[in-house]
Design a protein around this motif. Structure first.
Motif, short mmCIF file in Angstrom:
data_model
loop_
_atom_site.label_atom_id
_atom_site.label_comp_id
_atom_site.label_asym_id
_atom_site.label_seq_id
_atom_site.Cartn_x
_atom_site.Cartn_y
_atom_site.Cartn_z
N UNK A 127 -0.19 25.32 1.11
CA UNK A 127 0.40 25.09 2.44
C UNK A 127 -0.40 25.78 3.54
N UNK A 128 -1.38 26.61 3.14
CA UNK A 128 -2.29 27.21 4.13
C UNK A 128 -3.56 26.37 4.28
N UNK A 129 -3.63 25.25 3.56
CA UNK A 129 -4.87 24.48 3.54
C UNK A 129 -4.82 23.32 4.55
N UNK A 130 -5.86 23.22 5.36
CA UNK A 130 -5.95 22.14 6.35
C UNK A 130 -5.94 20.78 5.63
N UNK A 131 -6.62 20.72 4.49
CA UNK A 131 -6.70 19.44 3.77
C UNK A 131 -5.32 18.99 3.28
N UNK A 132 -4.47 19.93 2.88
CA UNK A 132 -3.13 19.53 2.40
C UNK A 132 -2.33 18.93 3.55
N UNK A 133 -2.47 19.53 4.73
CA UNK A 133 -1.80 18.95 5.92
C UNK A 133 -2.33 17.53 6.14
N UNK A 134 -3.65 17.42 6.12
CA UNK A 134 -4.30 16.12 6.34
C UNK A 134 -3.86 15.11 5.27
N UNK A 135 -3.84 15.54 4.02
CA UNK A 135 -3.48 14.63 2.92
C UNK A 135 -2.07 14.10 3.08
N UNK A 136 -1.14 14.97 3.37
CA UNK A 136 0.25 14.54 3.47
C UNK A 136 0.49 13.70 4.72
N UNK A 137 -0.11 14.11 5.86
CA UNK A 137 0.07 13.32 7.09
C UNK A 137 -0.63 11.96 7.00
N UNK A 179 -0.96 10.23 4.32
CA UNK A 179 -0.06 9.38 3.54
C UNK A 179 1.04 8.83 4.43
N UNK A 180 1.65 9.70 5.22
CA UNK A 180 2.77 9.25 6.07
C UNK A 180 2.30 8.27 7.14
N UNK A 181 1.06 8.46 7.63
CA UNK A 181 0.49 7.55 8.66
C UNK A 181 -0.11 6.30 8.03
N UNK A 182 -0.06 6.20 6.70
CA UNK A 182 -0.64 5.05 5.98
C UNK A 182 -2.12 4.85 6.31
N UNK A 183 -2.88 5.99 6.28
CA UNK A 183 -4.33 5.91 6.47
C UNK A 183 -5.02 6.77 5.40
N UNK A 184 -6.36 6.57 5.29
CA UNK A 184 -7.14 7.36 4.33
C UNK A 184 -7.29 8.79 4.84
N UNK A 185 -7.10 9.80 3.99
CA UNK A 185 -7.30 11.18 4.46
C UNK A 185 -8.78 11.47 4.67
N UNK A 186 -9.07 12.35 5.63
CA UNK A 186 -10.45 12.82 5.86
C UNK A 186 -10.47 14.31 5.53
N UNK A 187 -10.84 14.62 4.30
CA UNK A 187 -10.80 16.02 3.87
C UNK A 187 -12.01 16.79 4.38
N UNK A 188 -11.77 18.04 4.75
CA UNK A 188 -12.87 18.91 5.22
C UNK A 188 -13.18 19.99 4.19
N UNK A 189 -12.52 19.93 3.06
CA UNK A 189 -12.73 20.89 1.97
C UNK A 189 -12.44 22.32 2.44
N UNK A 190 -11.31 22.44 3.15
CA UNK A 190 -10.85 23.77 3.59
C UNK A 190 -9.34 23.81 3.65
#
Ligand code: CO8
Length: 258
Positions: free
Chosen positions: A235-245, A247-258
């Motif tokens: 829950x401290x990871x930017x990528x986890x925020x990106x991954x879950x949002x 999904x909710x926005x129905x788009x591909x996640x853009x991970x920054x590996x952080x």
């Protein structure tokens, strides 16, 4: 070419290491294990790499520790220099996922090297054995410990005490390998799997690998506590925020590996 015990390259975010002593069926000597360890640590430290593949030739992943190199060792040669521990165990320091792409023989130390990887993709031709007993030797790079954890005591005892060789389908059935693929597709399929894995968020991959490995090293209660703390850390990871949002926005996640 055979003067170079390993060949190192990259494909996107995947680090590739090919064992390269074809005349000796990739028998694992110090020069090879030193080079392998150095390549693994370099990929592990490289932020552009997310997963690593180790492979051999069509005939052999590796036919074991180099018997010619070991034959005349004495006790103080191996105890004094900490044989095996000094370079074979470097792979244990690697935090990123390591995949073994195995065709042909994975015997003795070659089987143990594959067992030290996180995922084994086996070609139909793959053959796994711990035949050290035939030399009046014994597995010494974790085989007596990792094999029973992978396949259970019954199969491990059979393999270690009788030198029984498993084909790829048996190895799959007993849980020694993750997947079996046709020989002609081994490299391409393993690379595709590694590319898929390397495309996920690196800190999540590191946490998962560490947590799964913890299952081998601790009680269930301790392992679950470790997993829970790792989950909280997500829950401290930017990528986890990106991954879950994403999904909710129905788009591909853009991970920054952080
Ligand atoms: N070490 C050194 N050379 C090897 C090894 C090896 N492990 N395996 C094969 N070679 C060499 C052969 O000597 C041969 O060399 P040359 O052409 O100069 O005669 C060449 O590779 C090709 O091998 P073969 O002619 O034997 O090929 P085949 O297709 O007839 O047979 C086998 C393939 C069945 C894989 C056969 O080579 C074999 O049985 N190899 C030995 C397998 C073995 O016993 N492995 C275990 C080694 S001991 C070990 O790994 C652990 C030791 C203790 C702990 C240390 C931690 C790792």
């Amino acid at each position: 070419m055979t003067d170079t015990p390993i060949l190192v390259s990259t494909a996107g975010r995947v680090g590739l290491i090919r064992l390269n002593r074809p005349a000796q069926l990739n028998a694992l000597n110090d020069a090879l294990m030193d080079a392998l360890g150095a390549a693994l640590l370099a990929f592990d430290a490289d932020p552009a790499i997310g997963a690593i593949v180790i492979t051999g030739s069509d005939k052999a992943f590796a036919a074991g520790a180099d018997i010619a190199a070991m034959a005349d060792y004495g006790y103080m040669d191996v105890y004094g220099s900490d044989f095996i521990t000094r370079n074979w165990e470097t792979i244990r320091q690697v935090r990123k996922p390591v995949l073994a792409a195995v065709a042909g023989f994975a015997m003795g130390g070659g089987c143990e090297l594959a067992l030290s990887c996180d995922i084994i993709v086996a070609a139909e031709s793959a053959r796994f054995a711990l035949p050290e007993i035939k030399l009046a030797m014994m597995p010494g790079a974790g085989g007596t410990q990792r094999l029973p954890r992978a396949v259970g005591k019954a199969k491990a005892m059979d393999m270690c005490l009788s030198a029984r060789m498993l084909d790829a389908q048996e190895a799959d059935r007993y849980g020694l390998v993750s997947r079996v693929v046709p020989d002609a597709e081994l490299f391409e399929r393993t690379l595709a799997l590694a590319t898929q894995i390397a495309g996920y968020s690196l800190p999540a991959l590191l946490a998962i690998k560490e947590s799964v490995n913890r299952a081998w090293e601790s009680s269930l209660a301790e392992g679950i506590l470790f997993e829970r703390r790792e989950l909280h850390a997500r829950f401290a990871s930017a990528d986890a925020k990106e991954g879950m949002h994403a999904f909710l926005d129905k788009r591909k996640p853009a991970f920054q590996h952080r």
